[in-house]
Design a protein around this motif. Structure first.
Motif, PDB file in Angstrom:
ATOM      1  N   GLY A   9       2.769  -1.529 -14.807  1.00 55.83           N
ATOM      2  CA  GLY A   9       2.687  -1.005 -16.165  1.00 55.83           C
ATOM      3  C   GLY A   9       3.960  -1.307 -16.914  1.00 55.83           C
ATOM      4  N   LYS A  10       4.206  -0.550 -17.982  1.00 53.20           N
ATOM      5  CA  LYS A  10       5.346  -0.880 -18.835  1.00 53.20           C
ATOM      6  C   LYS A  10       6.669  -0.458 -18.214  1.00 53.20           C
ATOM      7  N   LYS A  11       6.683   0.712 -17.636  1.00 51.25           N
ATOM      8  CA  LYS A  11       7.960   1.234 -17.156  1.00 51.25           C
ATOM      9  C   LYS A  11       8.052   1.291 -15.638  1.00 51.25           C
ATOM     10  N   GLY A  12       6.898   1.463 -15.011  1.00 51.40           N
ATOM     11  CA  GLY A  12       6.924   1.713 -13.571  1.00 51.40           C
ATOM     12  C   GLY A  12       7.395   0.509 -12.774  1.00 51.40           C
ATOM     13  N   VAL A  13       8.019   0.799 -11.651  1.00 46.07           N
ATOM     14  CA  VAL A  13       8.402  -0.259 -10.725  1.00 46.07           C
ATOM     15  C   VAL A  13       7.942   0.171  -9.339  1.00 46.07           C
ATOM     16  N   ILE A  14       7.260  -0.728  -8.638  1.00 51.35           N
ATOM     17  CA  ILE A  14       6.880  -0.412  -7.269  1.00 51.35           C
ATOM     18  C   ILE A  14       7.849  -1.099  -6.336  1.00 51.35           C
ATOM     19  N   LYS A  15       8.534  -0.305  -5.560  1.00 50.12           N
ATOM     20  CA  LYS A  15       9.488  -0.894  -4.628  1.00 50.12           C
ATOM     21  C   LYS A  15       8.781  -1.165  -3.311  1.00 50.12           C
ATOM     22  N   ALA A  16       8.095  -2.304  -3.270  1.00 52.88           N
ATOM     23  CA  ALA A  16       7.281  -2.621  -2.089  1.00 52.88           C
ATOM     24  C   ALA A  16       8.168  -2.854  -0.876  1.00 52.88           C
ATOM     25  N   VAL A  17       9.259  -3.547  -1.094  1.00 48.96           N
ATOM     26  CA  VAL A  17      10.238  -3.740  -0.024  1.00 48.96           C
ATOM     27  C   VAL A  17      11.572  -3.327  -0.606  1.00 48.96           C
ATOM     28  N   ASP A  18      12.270  -2.444   0.067  1.00 45.36           N
ATOM     29  CA  ASP A  18      13.432  -1.838  -0.560  1.00 45.36           C
ATOM     30  C   ASP A  18      14.636  -1.860   0.375  1.00 45.36           C
ATOM     31  N   GLY A  19      15.262  -2.997   0.442  1.00 50.76           N
ATOM     32  CA  GLY A  19      16.498  -3.076   1.219  1.00 50.76           C
ATOM     33  C   GLY A  19      16.280  -3.211   2.712  1.00 50.76           C
ATOM     34  N   LEU A  20      15.758  -4.354   3.132  1.00 50.38           N
ATOM     35  CA  LEU A  20      15.536  -4.562   4.567  1.00 50.38           C
ATOM     36  C   LEU A  20      16.681  -5.367   5.159  1.00 50.38           C
ATOM     37  N   GLU A  55       1.816   1.602   8.128  1.00 48.91           N
ATOM     38  CA  GLU A  55       0.479   1.748   7.576  1.00 48.91           C
ATOM     39  C   GLU A  55       0.289   0.867   6.353  1.00 48.91           C
ATOM     40  N   SER A  56      -0.959   0.764   5.881  1.00 48.70           N
ATOM     41  CA  SER A  56      -1.185  -0.116   4.751  1.00 48.70           C
ATOM     42  C   SER A  56      -0.384   0.390   3.563  1.00 48.70           C
ATOM     43  N   GLY A  57       0.176  -0.541   2.824  1.00 42.82           N
ATOM     44  CA  GLY A  57       0.963  -0.170   1.664  1.00 42.82           C
ATOM     45  C   GLY A  57       2.424   0.087   1.965  1.00 42.82           C
ATOM     46  N   CYS A  58       2.855  -0.108   3.221  1.00 36.15           N
ATOM     47  CA  CYS A  58       4.258   0.165   3.528  1.00 36.15           C
ATOM     48  C   CYS A  58       5.131  -1.041   3.221  1.00 36.15           C
ATOM     49  N   GLY A  59       4.517  -2.171   2.894  1.00 37.56           N
ATOM     50  CA  GLY A  59       5.311  -3.333   2.502  1.00 37.56           C
ATOM     51  C   GLY A  59       5.485  -4.371   3.589  1.00 37.56           C
ATOM     52  N   LYS A  60       4.733  -4.254   4.677  1.00 35.52           N
ATOM     53  CA  LYS A  60       4.948  -5.208   5.761  1.00 35.52           C
ATOM     54  C   LYS A  60       4.435  -6.606   5.407  1.00 35.52           C
ATOM     55  N   LEU A  75       6.899 -13.938  13.619  1.00 35.05           N
ATOM     56  CA  LEU A  75       6.955 -12.622  12.986  1.00 35.05           C
ATOM     57  C   LEU A  75       5.510 -12.154  12.968  1.00 35.05           C
ATOM     58  N   PHE A  76       5.219 -11.119  13.746  1.00 32.86           N
ATOM     59  CA  PHE A  76       3.838 -10.688  13.933  1.00 32.86           C
ATOM     60  C   PHE A  76       3.626  -9.376  13.183  1.00 32.86           C
ATOM     61  N   ILE A  77       2.856  -9.449  12.109  1.00 29.48           N
ATOM     62  CA  ILE A  77       2.643  -8.271  11.277  1.00 29.48           C
ATOM     63  C   ILE A  77       1.295  -7.669  11.628  1.00 29.48           C
ATOM     64  N   ALA A  78       1.245  -6.385  11.909  1.00 30.63           N
ATOM     65  CA  ALA A  78      -0.038  -5.808  12.294  1.00 30.63           C
ATOM     66  C   ALA A  78      -0.005  -4.299  12.184  1.00 30.63           C
ATOM     67  N   TYR A 115       8.212   2.072   6.681  1.00 34.84           N
ATOM     68  CA  TYR A 115       7.610   3.202   6.005  1.00 34.84           C
ATOM     69  C   TYR A 115       8.073   3.158   4.553  1.00 34.84           C
ATOM     70  N   PHE A 116       7.148   3.067   3.633  1.00 34.22           N
ATOM     71  CA  PHE A 116       7.458   3.009   2.207  1.00 34.22           C
ATOM     72  C   PHE A 116       8.571   2.014   1.861  1.00 34.22           C
ATOM     73  N   GLY A 117       8.411   0.796   2.309  1.00 36.64           N
ATOM     74  CA  GLY A 117       9.333  -0.257   1.899  1.00 36.64           C
ATOM     75  C   GLY A 117      10.636  -0.296   2.655  1.00 36.64           C
ATOM     76  N   LYS A 118      10.846   0.660   3.539  1.00 35.45           N
ATOM     77  CA  LYS A 118      12.099   0.659   4.298  1.00 35.45           C
ATOM     78  C   LYS A 118      11.784   0.556   5.780  1.00 35.45           C
ATOM     79  N   MET A 119      12.745  -0.014   6.508  1.00 33.68           N
ATOM     80  CA  MET A 119      12.557  -0.020   7.941  1.00 33.68           C
ATOM     81  C   MET A 119      13.159   1.271   8.485  1.00 33.68           C
TER      82      MET A 119
END
Lengths: 311, 350
Positions: free
Chosen positions: A19-30, A45-50, A207-210, A227-231
């Protein structure tokens, strides 16, 4: 296994605008490294950014911030097309959905040879054909399959095609994004065995993502939990499963149903509550035990070290 | 106790241009009140077609129930007219579909979708139905139920949507619940929650459940009894402990062996070679024989009958015939079974 680093990922961030202002931090400092010849499992889980992590490493997305060093060179600073091609030869990807990731209008031969064509690896048609047949045989298919179209194959066979395609340019590093999730149990074992065999023969790094944790445990040398973009935790596969420290890892492990009725009857599930953490300071990714990293505060680290069984 | 559901010699076929596809080829099983029967098998083994037949949801043409009977509380569903069937469907027998993304109507508010069945089957007034819908949402663990009722499916996450689907299925207190891979699309943590919800509800309502899945971990968690399907037939059926600790059919061995256990092993997984047979031309004899390491000559000629292993445990393999050589399951399956018993002993202590 050598401890030579193939891939060094530092402070990798991938933010998407929403959207206009929102930012999704899918991956946040790995921050993590992948050693040569190992299989690094990435779970969550799904949506954690893996998946985003995998796609950012291979540069399907440009990273918002951070570095990905491959053999000491930064993948994301490469602008030159020629240079980029060189990286692409080294890094390949196997996708989750064997139905969507193969072009239905292309013959198997052309699908598998596309990488050869792009990189000019076959000098003539004869050689191209030979390489393709060779690859098909490597993944357990045969020459007759080269002239067929993807719809003529079953799910497991298609995933083999995806693997053959990835192998075509002789990469050293393969990102496998949920390569077996769409397959039947009996076929999953076939594909996993194939991946392991290829690794032994060619010294590949994966790199095996599952999200199937028992399969990840089986195939991986080391595992990172996201979990939520962070390891939140990173350790040797066995150590992680035997001595999980972060409460999220514990909850994830306690939720895996095992094919063992007695165990299932006595199983107690552990619920993760993010507010249970020590709020006194920002958690950091710390090495709690040798090679066992956990996202925690100093207080939590002391506690984890004290609770660590064995020793 | 009398059987809630009894399926006898069920055959389902699909007529296609290429010929008749025999998707289900003679299936027998029963479900008691308060019992969970899990049906496992690969895609194409006929497990979904079987449940769809129970619900009268086989599209016809091309599909048809060729033979057999489905007795629900003693009445044969296959002989019922559509009108009679729709009185039972959604009321006494309810179904939870695999994909919550496609089984909800995107243009209808979630509340209305739950209330639909209540108003139609139980002739409830709108306000009564709404009250019940609220209860149901709370039962399946959705917070802010009042508000959530007014929302559309796209405002729910995958796990939440599956809870809604379960709430719809439970609305009329069904006696029999058919769950077709209800948790396959979900994460392990959410899967565990959903399974707990289903078990709680089963305890409360004493419903029978037919649970279809290919995840043997889930089976071990929910099932009282297990039926293993292959190529349109049940090849082994028994109590959950029989199937996991004393499996007799090579296909069951293959399924168990192909799942890695958490006890780490560096050996190769036991993979079943090949792929399932084409059901347009089902193979002669034992359909699993071409993929089996244990196939004998007779397997390619004659179909094995169901051999009785114990009171509730049956398996269709010639290996159980008195003249067959004594065979041990593959090593990986054996070590795994040993590993399991040890693991579970440890689990008890914790």
């Amino acid at each position: 296994m050598s401890k030579e680093k193939l891939l060094e990922i530092s402070n990798l961030k991938q933010h998407f605008k929403a959207g206009k202002k929102g930012v999704i931090k899918a991956v946040d400092g790995l921050n993590f490294d992948i050693y040569k010849g190992e299989t690094f499992g990435l779970v969550g889980e799904s949506g954690c950014g893996k998946s985003t992590t995998g796609r950012t490493i291979i540069r399907l997305y440009d990273a918002t911030e951070g570095e990905v060093l491959f053999n000491g060179e930064d993948v994301h600073s490469v602008k030159d097309k020629k240079e980029l091609k060189r990286f692409n030869r080294e890094m390949q990807m196997i996708f989750q959905d064997p139905y969507a990731s193969l072009n239905p209008r292309m013959k198997v031969e052309d699908i598998v040879a596309e990488g050869l064509d792009v990189h000019g690896l076959a000098s003539n048609d004869q050689e191209r054909k030979e390489i393709v047949v060779n690859l098909l045989e490597t993944v357990g298919l045969n020459e007759d399959h080269a002239n067929r179209y993807p719809h003529e194959f079953s799910g497991g066979q298609r995933q083999r095609l995806g693997i053959a395609r990835a192998l075509a340019v002789d990469p050293s590093f393969i990102i496998a994004d949920e390569p077996i999730s769409a397959l039947d149990v009996s076929i999953q074992a076939q594909v996993v065995n194939l991946l392991k065999k290829l690794q032994n023969e060619k010294g590949l790094t994966y790199l095996f993502i599952a999200h199937d944790l028992s399969m990840v445990k089986y195939i991986s040398d080391r595992i990172g939990v996201m979990y939520f973009g962070k390891m939140v935790e990173l350790a040797d596969a066995d150590d992680l499963y035997e001595n999980p420290m972060h409460p999220y890892t514990k909850s994830l492990l306690s939720a895996i149903p095992l094919p063992d009725p007695d165990y299932e009857r006595s199983r107690r599930r552990f619920n993760y509550d993010p507010s249970d953490h020590d709020q006194s300071e920002e958690p950091e990714f710390r090495e709690v035990r040798p090679d066992h990293w956990v996202l925690c505060t100093t207080k939590e680290m002391e506690k984890y070290q004290k609770d660590y069984p064995g020793k | 106790m009398d059987n809630l559901l009894e399926v006898n010699n069920l055959h389902v076929s699909f007529d296609t241009y290429g010929g008749e596809v025999k998707a289900v080829r003679g299936v027998d099983f029963s479900v008691k009140k308060g019992e969970t029967l899990a049906i496992v098998g690969e895609s194409g083994s006929g497990k979904s077609v079987t449940t769809k037949a129970l619900m009268g949801l086989i599209p016809s043409p091309p599909g048809r129930i060729k033979e057999g009977e489905i007795l629900f509380e003693g009445k044969d569903l296959t002989k019922m007219k559509d009108k009679e069937l729709s009185k039972i469907r959604g009321k006494d027998i309810a179904m939870i579909f695999q994909d919550p993304m496609t089984s909800l109507n995107p243009t209808m508010k979630v509340g209305n979708q739950i209330m639909e069945g209540l108003i139609k089957h139980q002739k409830k007034s709108k306000s009564e139905a709404k009250k019940r819908a609220l209860e149901l949402l709370e039962l399946v663990g959705i917070a802010n139920a009042e508000q959530r009722l007014k929302q559309y499916p796209h405002q729910f996450s995958g796990g939440m949507r599956q809870r809604v689907v379960i709430a719809i299925a439970l609305a009329c207190n069904p006696k029999l619940l058919l769950a077709d891979e209800p948790t396959t699309a979900l994460d392990v943590t959410i899967q565990a929650q959903i399974l707990e919800v289903m078990k709680d509800i089963q305890k409360e309502m004493e419903s029978g459940i037919v649970f279809i899945t290919h995840d043997l971990g889930v089976v071990a968690n929910v099932a009282d009894r297990v039926a293993v399907m292959y190529a349109g037939k049940i090849v082994e059926i028994g109590k959950v402990d029989d199937i996991f600790y004393n499996p007799k059919h090579p296909y069951t061995w293959g399924l168990l062996g192909s799942m890695p256990s958490l006890d780490s092993t560096d050996d190769e997984l036991y993979a079943i070679p090949g792929s399932p047979p084409d059901l347009m031309h089902p193979p002669k004899g034992d359909a699993f024989a071409p993929r089996s390491d244990f196939a004998m000559k007779i397997d390619f000629e004659q179909e094995p009958p169901m051999f009785k292993v114990s009171e509730d445990h049956y398996a269709a393999t010639w290996l159980l015939h008195e003249n067959a050589p004594a065979v041990q399951p593959p090593e990986s399956v054996q070590t795994r079974m040993k590993g399991m018993t040890r693991e579970s002993a440890e689990g008890d202590k914790v």
